[in-house]
Design a protein around this motif. Structure first.
Motif, PDB file in Angstrom:
ATOM      1  N   TYR A  87      12.318   2.979  -0.369  1.00 47.23           N
ATOM      2  CA  TYR A  87      12.819   3.533   0.731  1.00 47.23           C
ATOM      3  C   TYR A  87      12.774   2.159   1.933  1.00 47.23           C
ATOM      4  CZ  TYR A  87      13.897   5.197   5.677  1.00 47.23           C
ATOM      5  OH  TYR A  87      14.528   5.349   6.947  1.00 47.23           O
ATOM      6  N   GLN A  88      11.755   1.741   2.213  1.00 49.71           N
ATOM      7  CA  GLN A  88      11.521   0.414   3.189  1.00 49.71           C
ATOM      8  C   GLN A  88      12.451  -0.701   2.646  1.00 49.71           C
ATOM      9  OE1 GLN A  88       9.929   0.318   6.168  1.00 49.71           O
ATOM     10  NE2 GLN A  88       9.226   2.344   6.007  1.00 49.71           N
ATOM     11  N   ILE A  89      12.575  -0.950   1.249  1.00 48.85           N
ATOM     12  CA  ILE A  89      13.102  -2.164   0.749  1.00 48.85           C
ATOM     13  C   ILE A  89      14.583  -1.931   0.817  1.00 48.85           C
ATOM     14  CG2 ILE A  89      13.714  -3.547  -1.219  1.00 48.85           C
ATOM     15  CD1 ILE A  89      10.447  -3.342  -1.548  1.00 48.85           C
ATOM     16  N   ARG A  90      14.770  -0.492   0.469  1.00 49.16           N
ATOM     17  CA  ARG A  90      16.526  -0.558   0.212  1.00 49.16           C
ATOM     18  C   ARG A  90      16.978  -0.079   1.450  1.00 49.16           C
ATOM     19  NH1 ARG A  90      16.030   4.566  -1.845  1.00 49.16           N
ATOM     20  NH2 ARG A  90      16.209   5.319   0.106  1.00 49.16           N
ATOM     21  N   GLU A  91      16.590   0.440   2.483  1.00 45.30           N
ATOM     22  CA  GLU A  91      16.824   0.867   3.764  1.00 45.30           C
ATOM     23  C   GLU A  91      17.292  -0.370   4.707  1.00 45.30           C
ATOM     24  OE1 GLU A  91      18.440   3.678   6.525  1.00 45.30           O
ATOM     25  OE2 GLU A  91      17.838   3.897   4.518  1.00 45.30           O
ATOM     26  N   SER A  92      16.426  -1.255   4.480  1.00 47.70           N
ATOM     27  CA  SER A  92      16.664  -2.440   5.354  1.00 47.70           C
ATOM     28  C   SER A  92      17.882  -3.263   4.772  1.00 47.70           C
ATOM     29  CB  SER A  92      15.366  -3.386   5.040  1.00 47.70           C
ATOM     30  OG  SER A  92      15.651  -4.577   5.957  1.00 47.70           O
ATOM     31  N   ARG A  93      17.769  -3.465   3.695  1.00 50.66           N
ATOM     32  CA  ARG A  93      19.109  -4.138   3.217  1.00 50.66           C
ATOM     33  C   ARG A  93      20.347  -3.497   3.465  1.00 50.66           C
ATOM     34  NH1 ARG A  93      21.530  -5.129  -2.620  1.00 50.66           N
ATOM     35  NH2 ARG A  93      22.141  -7.224  -2.542  1.00 50.66           N
ATOM     36  N   GLN A  94      20.432  -2.064   3.256  1.00 48.55           N
ATOM     37  CA  GLN A  94      21.586  -1.514   3.392  1.00 48.55           C
ATOM     38  C   GLN A  94      22.307  -1.512   4.709  1.00 48.55           C
ATOM     39  OE1 GLN A  94      21.670   2.618   1.615  1.00 48.55           O
ATOM     40  NE2 GLN A  94      23.012   3.277   3.412  1.00 48.55           N
ATOM     41  N   ARG A  95      21.277  -1.298   5.777  1.00 50.77           N
ATOM     42  CA  ARG A  95      21.545  -1.268   6.996  1.00 50.77           C
ATOM     43  C   ARG A  95      21.869  -2.846   7.426  1.00 50.77           C
ATOM     44  NH1 ARG A  95      17.808   2.339  11.215  1.00 50.77           N
ATOM     45  NH2 ARG A  95      17.627   4.386   9.576  1.00 50.77           N
ATOM     46  N   LEU A  96      21.292  -3.682   6.937  1.00 44.97           N
ATOM     47  CA  LEU A  96      21.707  -5.355   7.512  1.00 44.97           C
ATOM     48  C   LEU A  96      22.981  -5.393   6.879  1.00 44.97           C
ATOM     49  CD1 LEU A  96      18.540  -7.188   6.916  1.00 44.97           C
ATOM     50  CD2 LEU A  96      19.835  -6.862   8.972  1.00 44.97           C
ATOM     51  N   GLU A  97      23.306  -5.078   5.601  1.00 41.74           N
ATOM     52  CA  GLU A  97      24.503  -5.276   5.051  1.00 41.74           C
ATOM     53  C   GLU A  97      25.658  -4.794   5.664  1.00 41.74           C
ATOM     54  OE1 GLU A  97      23.385  -6.843   0.537  1.00 41.74           O
ATOM     55  OE2 GLU A  97      24.161  -5.020   0.728  1.00 41.74           O
ATOM     56  N   ASP A  98      25.578  -3.189   5.946  1.00 44.35           N
ATOM     57  CA  ASP A  98      26.526  -2.440   6.606  1.00 44.35           C
ATOM     58  C   ASP A  98      26.892  -3.101   7.980  1.00 44.35           C
ATOM     59  OD1 ASP A  98      26.394  -0.817   4.529  1.00 44.35           O
ATOM     60  OD2 ASP A  98      25.333   0.811   5.565  1.00 44.35           O
ATOM     61  N   GLY A  99      25.727  -3.720   8.800  1.00 40.65           N
ATOM     62  CA  GLY A  99      26.052  -4.320  10.269  1.00 40.65           C
ATOM     63  C   GLY A  99      26.646  -5.707   9.944  1.00 40.65           C
ATOM     64  N   LEU A 100      26.209  -6.489   9.191  1.00 43.32           N
ATOM     65  CA  LEU A 100      26.529  -7.763   8.978  1.00 43.32           C
ATOM     66  C   LEU A 100      27.817  -8.131   8.290  1.00 43.32           C
ATOM     67  CD1 LEU A 100      23.094  -9.297   8.060  1.00 43.32           C
ATOM     68  CD2 LEU A 100      24.082  -9.551  10.367  1.00 43.32           C
ATOM     69  N   GLY A 101      28.231  -7.210   7.376  1.00 48.20           N
ATOM     70  CA  GLY A 101      29.419  -7.343   6.386  1.00 48.20           C
ATOM     71  C   GLY A 101      28.995  -8.457   5.455  1.00 48.20           C
ATOM     72  N   ARG A 120       0.656  -1.194   0.137  1.00 51.54           N
ATOM     73  CA  ARG A 120      -0.050  -0.049   0.061  1.00 51.54           C
ATOM     74  C   ARG A 120       0.684   1.320   0.052  1.00 51.54           C
ATOM     75  NH1 ARG A 120      -5.551  -0.496   3.782  1.00 51.54           N
ATOM     76  NH2 ARG A 120      -5.496   1.675   2.856  1.00 51.54           N
ATOM     77  N   LEU A 121       2.167   1.045  -0.025  1.00 49.37           N
ATOM     78  CA  LEU A 121       3.146   2.238   0.202  1.00 49.37           C
ATOM     79  C   LEU A 121       3.156   2.945  -1.274  1.00 49.37           C
ATOM     80  CD1 LEU A 121       5.891   1.098   2.353  1.00 49.37           C
ATOM     81  CD2 LEU A 121       4.040   2.648   2.859  1.00 49.37           C
ATOM     82  N   LEU A 124       7.545  -6.857  -5.750  1.00 56.36           N
ATOM     83  CA  LEU A 124       8.477  -7.662  -6.226  1.00 56.36           C
ATOM     84  C   LEU A 124       9.614  -6.823  -7.261  1.00 56.36           C
ATOM     85  CD1 LEU A 124       5.979 -10.801  -7.438  1.00 56.36           C
ATOM     86  CD2 LEU A 124       7.735 -10.569  -5.529  1.00 56.36           C
ATOM     87  N   ASP A 125       9.056  -6.164  -8.348  1.00 56.92           N
ATOM     88  CA  ASP A 125       9.959  -5.390  -9.088  1.00 56.92           C
ATOM     89  C   ASP A 125      10.937  -4.668  -8.202  1.00 56.92           C
ATOM     90  OD1 ASP A 125       8.609  -6.606 -11.030  1.00 56.92           O
ATOM     91  OD2 ASP A 125       7.262  -4.782 -11.615  1.00 56.92           O
ATOM     92  N   VAL A 126      10.559  -3.881  -7.284  1.00 56.70           N
ATOM     93  CA  VAL A 126      11.341  -2.897  -6.314  1.00 56.70           C
ATOM     94  C   VAL A 126      12.513  -3.769  -5.725  1.00 56.70           C
ATOM     95  CG1 VAL A 126      11.468  -1.503  -4.567  1.00 56.70           C
ATOM     96  CG2 VAL A 126       9.538  -1.145  -6.308  1.00 56.70           C
TER      97      VAL A 126
END
Length: 267
Positions: A150-164, A142-143, A182-184
């Motif tokens: 933002y929701q999809i990108r931010e989560s991945r970026q923060r996790l990858e930065d924190g997890l390596g 519904r976004l 799915l597309d985003v």
């Protein structure tokens, strides 16, 4: 489907594991999603008795030969990144020599009742993997476009930065997604998106079906799920079909009746 079993590998979805027989401090409507610790221990033992092995999602998804061995994979996933993942699920997984995938909302990391980065690092060192459940636990379908990205990108970026390490999979909150999600997700670098379609997953597929394990999932039902017997999967599919239209109406006009959080005001 061979020998009365569905093709693919089962991906089990858990939402919470209570460390004791006492009911966890969650809203009554969420109790059915919380499995007791002795129940998870018994389910891990049942997987071994079935001649299967607990594998991580990436191992099975990336391998075209994942289904060829004598020990077919069963995947365990845990959603929401709650503190109980560390306090209850993690010790039981280690006890069983099993590894699992944890889908977390990065906005909640470090908040009371949720995993913190220290716990995540310890679990990762022990072989657990962490994937995206979006930044916040909201209905992605519904976004508006910018907020969805933002929701999809931010989560991945923060996790990858924190997890390596790379984050390859997204599980949409509430299992709600559409073609835009799915597309985003694909544009943002995810390999596949987990859905609430209760059906065994296939290696390399763009969507991954998961079957929810509830507090009242009976041992016999669990046994058939792990062995990929059609019965429990078909029953879940029939139930989803029956409630599809009423659920869509409620999601559109009264999403909070279903416990669904929306962020439409963030356009």
């Amino acid at each position: 489907m061979a020998a009365g079993r569905l093709s693919g590998f089962p991906v089990l979805m858990y939402h919470g594991v209570a460390p004791s027989a006492a009911a966890p401090a969650v809203p009554p409507g969420e109790l059915k999603y919380w499995v007791l610790a002795p129940m998870l221990r018994a389910q891990l033992a049942e997987i071994r008795r079935a001649g299967a092995r607990v594998a991580r999602l990436g191992e099975a998804w990336h391998s075209a030969k994942a289904l060829d061995g004598s020990e077919p994979p069963v995947i365990l996933t845990f959603d929401d990144g709650q503190a109980a993942d560390y306090e209850a699920s993690f010790p039981l997984l280690l006890e069983a020599g099993a590894r699992a995938d944890f889908f977390v909302n990065t906005a909640n990391i470090g908040r009371s009742g949720f995993l913190n980065w220290g716990q995540i690092a310890e679990m990762q060192r022990a072989g657990m993997t962490f994937q995206s459940h979006s930044h916040e636990h909201v209905d992605l379908s519904r976004l508006p476009a910018r907020a969805l990205e933002y929701q999809i990108r931010e989560s991945r970026q923060r996790l990858e930065d924190g997890l390596g390490t790379a984050v390859e999979f997204l599980a949409a909150p509430y299992g709600l997604l559409d073609r835009r999600v799915l597309d985003v997700a694909r544009e943002q670098g995810y390999r596949a998106v987990c859905t609430s379609r209760a059906w065994p997953a296939q290696p390399g597929a763009p969507t991954i079906g998961r079957i929810a394990i509830h507090r009242h999932t009976r041992p016999g039902t669990f046994r058939r799920i792990v062995r990929r017997h059609p019965g429990p999967y078909l029953l879940r599919a029939m139930r989803v079909a029956l409630i599809y239209l009423p659920k869509r109406v409620l999601l559109r006009y009264r999403p909070r009746r279903l416990g669904v959080r929306v962020l439409e005001e963030r356009a």
